[in-house]
Design a protein around this motif. Structure first.
Motif, mmCIF file in Angstrom:
data_model
loop_
_atom_site.group_PDB
_atom_site.id
_atom_site.type_symbol
_atom_site.label_atom_id
_atom_site.label_comp_id
_atom_site.label_asym_id
_atom_site.label_seq_id
_atom_site.Cartn_x
_atom_site.Cartn_y
_atom_site.Cartn_z
ATOM 1 N N LYS A 131 0.980 3.252 -10.543
ATOM 2 C CA LYS A 131 1.576 4.108 -9.500
ATOM 3 C C LYS A 131 3.028 4.462 -9.828
ATOM 4 O O LYS A 131 3.471 5.575 -9.601
ATOM 5 N N GLU A 174 8.865 -6.917 9.898
ATOM 6 C CA GLU A 174 9.623 -5.679 10.183
ATOM 7 C C GLU A 174 9.679 -5.342 11.674
ATOM 8 O O GLU A 174 10.009 -4.208 12.027
ATOM 9 N N PRO A 193 11.340 2.664 9.983
ATOM 10 C CA PRO A 193 11.858 3.231 8.734
ATOM 11 C C PRO A 193 10.945 2.925 7.557
ATOM 12 O O PRO A 193 10.434 1.809 7.429
ATOM 13 N N ASP A 194 10.739 3.915 6.726
ATOM 14 C CA ASP A 194 10.030 3.711 5.471
ATOM 15 C C ASP A 194 10.889 2.806 4.588
ATOM 16 O O ASP A 194 12.127 2.826 4.657
ATOM 17 N N MET A 195 10.204 2.035 3.749
ATOM 18 C CA MET A 195 10.889 1.137 2.819
ATOM 19 C C MET A 195 11.921 1.881 1.947
ATOM 20 O O MET A 195 12.899 1.302 1.503
ATOM 21 N N LYS A 196 11.668 3.183 1.709
ATOM 22 C CA LYS A 196 12.549 3.934 0.805
ATOM 23 C C LYS A 196 13.898 4.266 1.435
ATOM 24 O O LYS A 196 14.813 4.649 0.733
ATOM 25 N N HIS A 257 0.256 12.556 3.238
ATOM 26 C CA HIS A 257 0.053 12.718 1.797
ATOM 27 C C HIS A 257 -1.442 12.806 1.549
ATOM 28 O O HIS A 257 -2.214 12.065 2.149
ATOM 29 N N SER A 261 -1.281 6.720 -1.094
ATOM 30 C CA SER A 261 -1.487 5.496 -1.882
ATOM 31 C C SER A 261 -2.148 4.429 -1.030
ATOM 32 O O SER A 261 -2.830 3.552 -1.547
ATOM 33 N N PHE A 262 -1.886 4.493 0.298
ATOM 34 C CA PHE A 262 -2.395 3.464 1.198
ATOM 35 C C PHE A 262 -3.321 4.139 2.204
ATOM 36 O O PHE A 262 -2.892 5.037 2.945
ATOM 37 N N HIS A 266 -1.264 7.332 8.310
ATOM 38 C CA HIS A 266 0.161 7.274 8.676
ATOM 39 C C HIS A 266 0.772 8.654 8.468
ATOM 40 O O HIS A 266 0.300 9.429 7.637
ATOM 41 N N HIS A 268 4.364 10.739 7.627
ATOM 42 C CA HIS A 268 5.724 10.619 7.090
ATOM 43 C C HIS A 268 6.628 11.580 7.880
ATOM 44 O O HIS A 268 6.257 12.743 8.082
ATOM 45 N N ARG A 282 1.720 17.026 -2.653
ATOM 46 C CA ARG A 282 0.890 16.063 -1.913
ATOM 47 C C ARG A 282 1.109 16.173 -0.404
ATOM 48 O O ARG A 282 0.383 15.577 0.368
HETATM 49 P P1 M7G Z 1 1.594 6.879 0.955
HETATM 50 O O1 M7G Z 1 1.502 8.351 1.109
HETATM 51 O O2 M7G Z 1 0.357 6.075 1.273
HETATM 52 O O3 M7G Z 1 2.014 6.450 -0.487
HETATM 53 O O4 M7G Z 1 2.803 6.397 1.862
HETATM 54 P P2 M7G Z 1 3.191 6.838 -1.465
HETATM 55 O O5 M7G Z 1 3.937 5.528 -1.655
HETATM 56 O O6 M7G Z 1 2.487 7.261 -2.719
HETATM 57 O O7 M7G Z 1 4.000 7.914 -0.832
HETATM 58 C C1 M7G Z 1 3.085 5.056 2.100
HETATM 59 C C2 M7G Z 1 4.540 4.925 2.500
HETATM 60 O O8 M7G Z 1 4.764 3.593 2.912
HETATM 61 C C3 M7G Z 1 5.508 5.196 1.351
HETATM 62 O O9 M7G Z 1 6.457 6.174 1.730
HETATM 63 C C4 M7G Z 1 6.158 3.827 1.088
HETATM 64 O O10 M7G Z 1 7.519 3.915 0.715
HETATM 65 C C5 M7G Z 1 6.010 3.122 2.420
HETATM 66 N N1 M7G Z 1 5.906 1.658 2.316
HETATM 67 C C6 M7G Z 1 5.197 0.966 1.395
HETATM 68 N N2 M7G Z 1 5.302 -0.364 1.658
HETATM 69 C C7 M7G Z 1 4.649 -1.403 0.871
HETATM 70 C C8 M7G Z 1 6.087 -0.521 2.766
HETATM 71 C C9 M7G Z 1 6.533 -1.662 3.496
HETATM 72 O O11 M7G Z 1 6.239 -2.825 3.223
HETATM 73 N N3 M7G Z 1 7.314 -1.392 4.591
HETATM 74 C C10 M7G Z 1 7.678 -0.111 4.942
HETATM 75 N N4 M7G Z 1 8.458 0.038 6.007
HETATM 76 N N5 M7G Z 1 7.265 0.970 4.254
HETATM 77 C C11 M7G Z 1 6.475 0.772 3.169
#
Ligand code: M7G
Length: 324
Positions: A131, A174, A193-196, A257, A261-262, A266, A268, A282
């Motif tokens: 990834k 969290e 908040p997103d982790m980013k 998206h 990835s998950f 959810h 964004h 995406r």
């Molecule tokens: P996605 O579209 O499934 O995957 O979004 P991507 O990572 O390819 O965009 C999942 C979102 O969850 C992403 O923006 C990640 O930064 C965010 N994320 C992932 N994890 C493991 C965590 C976490 O543990 N905590 C929080 N707050 N956000 C997370």
């Protein structure tokens, strides 16, 4: 006065770095002991524009079989408070060049303005390493039949673990970061908040709304029945974000998206000024999804979606026969 209060707040704030779903506290010297237990393996990806480097590392002296880690280092975007502090605080510096009216310095800011954001994923699976690796992308068309025959197989066999999502929904991790929660099991969600996002500069806002329903993998599962859920997520999230961060709904993107990835539904939310590196292709706008569902309740069980897949991804193997 307001500026010094702000600076004190930052100084006083608990020195905590988010590392995946755990919190690791800095010791009194401000040392994060965990990183020096890892050894560098290789660079997976880097981006000069976003000041980001992603590496693969291995844990030293580890007996478990999977010692792999993915570590993301990111220099944060400048905030106004930070830039003002450069004028006010006598930071150490080197002079690089002085010529007539032209001066160039290398400044070494002190805490709290010398931070680097770190995300550590450990133990990291092969999917995590893929990834975050720099790879070639291809556009692929996915009919609903392909989704059922190929993509679902991919999801069932290789999807990333959703433990972090369930931890959030069950208030195990969290919970202090939750911005808003609607606990309704059908239409409810958690906004956080997103982790980013480091939660400092509102222009970089990045927030996630994670729905309470557990059986919605992605927008492919959405039908007209979910319009109420999606409107609830959109309206309550935008209101909560305006109240908390004073940012108008016209300044926020709300999107899914595809592929995510998950695979737990959810949404964004990002600030319009936040230009995240990655694949904008995406992004599927939430309002557009709502429009499509109003026109046809089973739109996402009919439409062919165009999506970007990475060459090393299992999805690429499943779809590559369609390239010939
Ligand atoms: P996605 O579209 O499934 O995957 O979004 P991507 O990572 O390819 O965009 C999942 C979102 O969850 C992403 O923006 C990640 O930064 C965010 N994320 C992932 N994890 C493991 C965590 C976490 O543990 N905590 C929080 N707050 N956000 C997370």
């Amino acid at each position: 006065m307001a500026e010094s209060t702000q600076a004190n707040k930052m100084e006083d704030r608990q020195q905590v770095i988010e590392v995946e779903t755990k919190k690791i506290k800095l010791d009194s010297n401000g040392t994060l002991n965990i990183l020096n237990t890892f050894e560098f393996v290789k660079v997976l990806n880097e981006n000069n524009l976003s000041k980001l480097m992603i590496i693969q590392a291995v844990k030293k002296d580890e007996t478990r079989e999977n010692k792999n880690a993915v570590i993301i280092f990111e220099k944060p975007h400048f905030g106004l408070e930070e830039v003002k502090s450069f004028l006010q605080i006598d930071n150490p510096y080197d002079i690089d060049l002085q010529n007539d009216i032209y001066n160039k310095f290398c400044l070494y800011p002190l805490r709290p303005y010398n931070n680097v954001q770190v995300q550590l994923i450990y133990p990291a699976t092969e999917q995590h390493i893929q990834k975050y690796s720099m790879q070639e992308f291809f556009f692929v068309k996915e009919s609903f039949e392909d989704y059922q025959n190929l993509t679902l197989k991919f999801i069932n066999e290789t999807q990333l673990n959703l433990k972090w999502v369930y931890n959030i929904l069950e208030h195990k991790t969290e919970s202090e970061r939750i911005i808003f929660e609607d606990p309704d099991p059908q239409n409810g969600f958690i906004l956080l908040p997103d982790m980013k996002w480091d939660c400092k500069v509102v222009d970089n806002l990045y927030v996630l709304a994670i729905v309470h329903q557990k059986d919605l993998l992605s927008l492919r599962n959405l039908t007209g029945e979910h319009i109420g859920l999606l409107e609830n997520v959109r309206d309550k999230s935008l209101r909560a974000l305006e109240e908390k961060f004073d940012v108008k709904k016209e300044k926020l993107r709300a999107y899914f998206h595809y592929q995510p990835s998950f695979y737990h539904l959810h949404v964004h939310f990002t600030h319009i000024k936040n230009q995240m590196p990655g694949m904008p292709e995406r992004n599927i706008q939430l309002n557009q999804v709502l429009e499509n569902l109003r026109i046809d309740s089973s739109y996402y069980q009919k439409v062919t979606m165009e999506m970007a897949v990475k060459k090393n991804d299992k999805l690429y193997d499943l779809f590559k026969h369609k390239f010939d």
